[in-house]
Design a protein around this motif. Structure first.
Motif, PDB file in Angstrom:
ATOM      1  N   SER A  87       3.952  -4.620   8.142  1.00  0.00           N
ATOM      2  CA  SER A  87       5.186  -3.841   8.295  1.00  0.00           C
ATOM      3  C   SER A  87       5.007  -2.511   7.572  1.00  0.00           C
ATOM      4  O   SER A  87       4.045  -2.318   6.833  1.00  0.00           O
ATOM      5  N   ARG A  88       5.936  -1.598   7.836  1.00  0.00           N
ATOM      6  CA  ARG A  88       5.852  -0.283   7.206  1.00  0.00           C
ATOM      7  C   ARG A  88       7.243   0.192   6.834  1.00  0.00           C
ATOM      8  O   ARG A  88       8.234  -0.199   7.455  1.00  0.00           O
ATOM      9  N   ASP A  89       7.298   1.030   5.817  1.00  0.00           N
ATOM     10  CA  ASP A  89       8.534   1.673   5.406  1.00  0.00           C
ATOM     11  C   ASP A  89       8.211   3.154   5.262  1.00  0.00           C
ATOM     12  O   ASP A  89       7.675   3.589   4.234  1.00  0.00           O
ATOM     13  N   CYS A 135       0.866  -1.176   0.000  1.00  0.00           N
ATOM     14  CA  CYS A 135       0.000   0.000   0.000  1.00  0.00           C
ATOM     15  C   CYS A 135       0.900   1.223   0.000  1.00  0.00           C
ATOM     16  O   CYS A 135       1.677   1.411   0.936  1.00  0.00           O
ATOM     17  N   VAL A 136       0.801   2.008  -1.027  1.00  0.00           N
ATOM     18  CA  VAL A 136       1.579   3.237  -1.121  1.00  0.00           C
ATOM     19  C   VAL A 136       0.654   4.428  -0.911  1.00  0.00           C
ATOM     20  O   VAL A 136      -0.414   4.513  -1.526  1.00  0.00           O
ATOM     21  N   VAL A 137       1.070   5.317  -0.043  1.00  0.00           N
ATOM     22  CA  VAL A 137       0.287   6.504   0.276  1.00  0.00           C
ATOM     23  C   VAL A 137       0.907   7.718  -0.399  1.00  0.00           C
ATOM     24  O   VAL A 137       2.117   7.916  -0.339  1.00  0.00           O
ATOM     25  N   SER A 138       0.098   8.514  -1.050  1.00  0.00           N
ATOM     26  CA  SER A 138       0.571   9.765  -1.624  1.00  0.00           C
ATOM     27  C   SER A 138      -0.294  10.906  -1.110  1.00  0.00           C
ATOM     28  O   SER A 138      -1.444  10.707  -0.727  1.00  0.00           O
ATOM     29  N   GLY A 139       0.292  12.083  -1.072  1.00  0.00           N
ATOM     30  CA  GLY A 139      -0.446  13.257  -0.647  1.00  0.00           C
ATOM     31  C   GLY A 139      -0.377  13.521   0.841  1.00  0.00           C
ATOM     32  O   GLY A 139      -0.825  14.577   1.304  1.00  0.00           O
ATOM     33  N   ARG A 140       0.165  12.599   1.608  1.00  0.00           N
ATOM     34  CA  ARG A 140       0.297  12.773   3.039  1.00  0.00           C
ATOM     35  C   ARG A 140       1.348  11.793   3.549  1.00  0.00           C
ATOM     36  O   ARG A 140       1.410  10.657   3.100  1.00  0.00           O
ATOM     37  N   SER A 141       2.150  12.246   4.492  1.00  0.00           N
ATOM     38  CA  SER A 141       3.137  11.340   5.073  1.00  0.00           C
ATOM     39  C   SER A 141       2.466  10.439   6.095  1.00  0.00           C
ATOM     40  O   SER A 141       1.662  10.901   6.905  1.00  0.00           O
ATOM     41  N   LEU A 142       2.788   9.147   6.064  1.00  0.00           N
ATOM     42  CA  LEU A 142       2.234   8.256   7.068  1.00  0.00           C
ATOM     43  C   LEU A 142       3.185   8.067   8.244  1.00  0.00           C
ATOM     44  O   LEU A 142       2.936   7.239   9.115  1.00  0.00           O
ATOM     45  N   ARG A 143       4.231   8.879   8.282  1.00  0.00           N
ATOM     46  CA  ARG A 143       5.252   8.727   9.324  1.00  0.00           C
ATOM     47  C   ARG A 143       4.664   8.793  10.726  1.00  0.00           C
ATOM     48  O   ARG A 143       5.115   8.083  11.619  1.00  0.00           O
ATOM     49  N   CYS A 144       3.661   9.620  10.930  1.00  0.00           N
ATOM     50  CA  CYS A 144       3.081   9.783  12.269  1.00  0.00           C
ATOM     51  C   CYS A 144       1.728   9.092  12.414  1.00  0.00           C
ATOM     52  O   CYS A 144       0.994   9.346  13.370  1.00  0.00           O
ATOM     53  N   ALA A 145       1.395   8.245  11.457  1.00  0.00           N
ATOM     54  CA  ALA A 145       0.070   7.635  11.442  1.00  0.00           C
ATOM     55  C   ALA A 145       0.123   6.159  11.774  1.00  0.00           C
ATOM     56  O   ALA A 145       0.849   5.407  11.111  1.00  0.00           O
ATOM     57  N   PRO A 146      -0.641   5.714  12.773  1.00  0.00           N
ATOM     58  CA  PRO A 146      -0.822   4.273  12.927  1.00  0.00           C
ATOM     59  C   PRO A 146      -1.599   3.776  11.710  1.00  0.00           C
ATOM     60  O   PRO A 146      -2.570   4.421  11.289  1.00  0.00           O
ATOM     61  N   MET A 147      -1.156   2.672  11.149  1.00  0.00           N
ATOM     62  CA  MET A 147      -1.749   2.182   9.905  1.00  0.00           C
ATOM     63  C   MET A 147      -2.341   0.794  10.093  1.00  0.00           C
ATOM     64  O   MET A 147      -1.912   0.023  10.963  1.00  0.00           O
ATOM     65  N   LYS A 162       9.432   5.058   2.230  1.00  0.00           N
ATOM     66  CA  LYS A 162       8.697   4.826   0.985  1.00  0.00           C
ATOM     67  C   LYS A 162       7.222   5.181   1.111  1.00  0.00           C
ATOM     68  O   LYS A 162       6.463   5.003   0.164  1.00  0.00           O
ATOM     69  N   ASN A 163       6.846   5.655   2.301  1.00  0.00           N
ATOM     70  CA  ASN A 163       5.438   5.982   2.552  1.00  0.00           C
ATOM     71  C   ASN A 163       4.542   4.798   2.222  1.00  0.00           C
ATOM     72  O   ASN A 163       3.515   4.939   1.531  1.00  0.00           O
ATOM     73  N   ALA A 164       4.940   3.632   2.708  1.00  0.00           N
ATOM     74  CA  ALA A 164       4.245   2.407   2.325  1.00  0.00           C
ATOM     75  C   ALA A 164       4.032   1.488   3.519  1.00  0.00           C
ATOM     76  O   ALA A 164       4.772   1.533   4.509  1.00  0.00           O
ATOM     77  N   VAL A 165       3.007   0.669   3.387  1.00  0.00           N
ATOM     78  CA  VAL A 165       2.684  -0.351   4.378  1.00  0.00           C
ATOM     79  C   VAL A 165       2.535  -1.670   3.633  1.00  0.00           C
ATOM     80  O   VAL A 165       2.053  -1.690   2.482  1.00  0.00           O
TER      81      VAL A 165
END
Length: 118
Positions: free
Chosen positions: A71-73, A22-34, A76-79
């Motif tokens: 897992s998350r990276d 899952c790639v996220v664009s438009g927002r950083s997922l760095r601070c987001a529980p996914m 890469k803004n990905a889960v």
């Protein structure tokens, strides 16, 4: 505009494995529980796994515990969701999103179809 793009699904025999991305664009997922979710035909979307931003361990629904790894990276803004020992009951469309109240979720992506044949 936040966009979630899931991929990696497909047709697999029972007992097989898949790795969903899952790639996220438009927002950083760095601070987001996914989380990862799935929707089986005729049923509501259900949560199956989540991962926080800190040291708290990942959590899993009983239906998939021991067979999947989230897992998350952040770079890469990905889960990701590693799935193994797949069963026909795992057949569903799989989605990622934030883990939290419904009002905080990002717009859902198109999901990725996983079909497990017996």
């Amino acid at each position: 505009q936040v966009q979630l793009v899931e991929s990696g699904g497909g047709l697999v025999q029972a007992g097989g494995s898949l790795r969903l991305s899952c790639v996220v664009s438009g927002r950083s997922l760095r601070c987001a529980p996914m989380g990862w979710y799935r929707q089986i035909p005729g049923k509501e979307r259900e949560w199956i796994a989540d991962i926080t931003t800190g040291p708290k361990p990942e959590t899993y629904a009983e239906s998939v515990k021991g067979r999947v790894t989230i897992s998350r990276d952040n770079a890469k803004n990905a889960v990701y969701l590693e799935m193994r020992s797949l069963k026909p009951d795992d057949t569903a469309v799989y989605y990622c999103n934030k883990r939290g109240p419904r009002s905080s979720l990002w717009p859902w992506g198109q999901g990725t179809q996983v079909t497990v044949s017996s």
